[in-house]
Motif scaffolding. Structure first.
Motif, PDB file in Angstrom:
ATOM      1  N   GLN A 128       0.852  -1.176   0.000  1.00 52.90           N
ATOM      2  CA  GLN A 128       0.000   0.000   0.000  1.00 52.90           C
ATOM      3  C   GLN A 128       0.898   1.239   0.000  1.00 52.90           C
ATOM      4  O   GLN A 128       2.114   1.135   0.153  1.00 52.90           O
ATOM      5  N   ASP A 129       0.258   2.405  -0.138  1.00 53.89           N
ATOM      6  CA  ASP A 129       1.035   3.643  -0.066  1.00 53.89           C
ATOM      7  C   ASP A 129       1.680   3.809   1.298  1.00 53.89           C
ATOM      8  O   ASP A 129       2.738   4.432   1.417  1.00 53.89           O
ATOM      9  N   THR A 130       1.043   3.240   2.331  1.00 55.93           N
ATOM     10  CA  THR A 130       1.533   3.413   3.693  1.00 55.93           C
ATOM     11  C   THR A 130       2.316   2.210   4.205  1.00 55.93           C
ATOM     12  O   THR A 130       2.722   2.181   5.362  1.00 55.93           O
ATOM     13  N   ARG A 161       5.524  -0.521   3.056  1.00 59.11           N
ATOM     14  CA  ARG A 161       6.583  -0.881   2.115  1.00 59.11           C
ATOM     15  C   ARG A 161       7.139  -2.262   2.455  1.00 59.11           C
ATOM     16  O   ARG A 161       7.410  -2.549   3.623  1.00 59.11           O
ATOM     17  N   SER A 219      10.548   7.447   4.375  1.00 60.18           N
ATOM     18  CA  SER A 219       9.231   7.828   3.856  1.00 60.18           C
ATOM     19  C   SER A 219       8.179   8.000   4.943  1.00 60.18           C
ATOM     20  O   SER A 219       7.140   8.614   4.708  1.00 60.18           O
TER      21      SER A 219
END
Length: 229
Positions: free
Chosen positions: A82-84, A86, A128
Motif C-alpha cells: 500500500q502507499d503506507t 513498504r 518515507s
C-alpha cells in the motif's frame, strides 16, 4: 573492494561497517554483558490458529530466519503493498535484476549491485514514514541494530517476526526454490539464527525493539496477514 565500499556509502548514505571487536555483535543482539531492551514476546510455535499480526502504523517489522525457511513467502502472502506500507525484500530486488540480465550471467557477478539497490530501497522506505517490513537473513546483527536505532530516532519501534524451522526444512525450501547457499554460509546462518532464537526466547533484543513473535512453519502458514493500525 574500496571502490565498492565507497559506492555503497554514496548510494545508501551509510558508511562501511568494519569488522566488530569480539563481543560487539553479542552486545547489540542482547547477549553478553551489555544491557538490551526486554521486549514483549509472543511464542506461537506449536499453534495453527488463524490470526492477523497487528502492529502500530509506522513501525518496522523484521522477518528473520534461515535461508529457505519461508521468509519471502510469508512477506508476499501476508503483507499487502500500500502507499503506507513498504515491503523490502532483497530476493525481489535480485529477481528484478535477473530479469534484465542474460540468464548465463552468474549471480555472483552482479550480487554487489543487488545489495546496493536493496539497501538504497530500504533507506528510502525508512525515510518515507511508511510502515516497513524487511526481509532479514538473520546473520547480520548490525542490520537489526541499525533498524532499531533508526526506529528509536524516529519515535517508532522495531518488531521481530522470527521463523523457527529445522535446518532440514530450510534446506528443502532452498531446493524447492532452486537456490542453495553454500555449506559454509548455511552453517554461519544456523549459528546466527540459533543465537537470535535464544535472545528472542528471553525477550532480549536491541534497544528500540517493541516485540518479538516466534513462528514455526505451521503457525506461519496459518497467518491471515500482517496489519498496521
Amino acid at each position: 573492494m574500496d571502490s565498492l565500499r565507497s559506492a555503497y556509502a554514496t548510494v545508501t548514505g551509510w558508511g562501511y561497517t568494519p569488522p566488530r571487536p569480539p563481543g560487539a555483535e553479542a552486545a547489540e543482539s542482547g547477549s553478553g554483558a551489555a544491557p538490551a531492551s526486554v521486549v514483549r514476546r509472543e511464542d506461537l510455535r506449536g499453534t495453527a490458529v488463524r490470526r492477523t499480526l497487528r502492529f502500530p502504523a509506522g513501525d518496522r517489522i523484521v522477518v528473520s530466519g534461515l535461508p529457505g525457511s519461508g521468509k519471502s513467502t510469508l512477506i508476499r502472502r501476508s503483507v499487502a503493498v500500500q502507499d503506507t506500507v513498504r515491503r523490502i525484500d532483497s530476493q525481489e530486488v535480485r529477481e528484478r535484476w535477473a530479469a534484465r540480465l542474460p540468464r548465463w550471467l552468474p549471480y555472483g557477478v552482479y550480487r554487489p549491485f543487488v545489495r546496493l539497490a536493496h539497501f538504497a530501497g530500504l533507506r528510502a522506505a525508512l525515510a518515507s514514514g511508511a510502515s516497513v517490513v524487511v526481509h532479514d537473513c538473520g546473520a547480520q546483527s548490525w542490520v537489526r541494530a541499525w533498524l532499531a536505532r533508526d526506529a528509536r530516532r524516529r519515535g517508532r519501534a522495531l518488531h521481530l517476526v522470527l521463523l523457527d524451522v529445522p535446518p532440514e526444512t530450510a534446506l528443502r525450501g532452498q531446493a524447492e526454490r532452486g537456490r542453495r547457499v553454500s555449506d559454509y554460509a548455511f552453517l554461519r546462518h544456523r549459528r546466527a539464527v540459533r543465537q537470535l532464537i535464544a535472545d528472542a526466547e528471553t525477550g532480549r533484543l536491541p534497544r528500540g525493539s517493541g516485540s518479538v513473535v516466534l513462528l514455526d512453519r505451521a503457525a506461519a502458514g496459518a497467518l491471515r496477514g500482517v496489519a498496521f493500525e
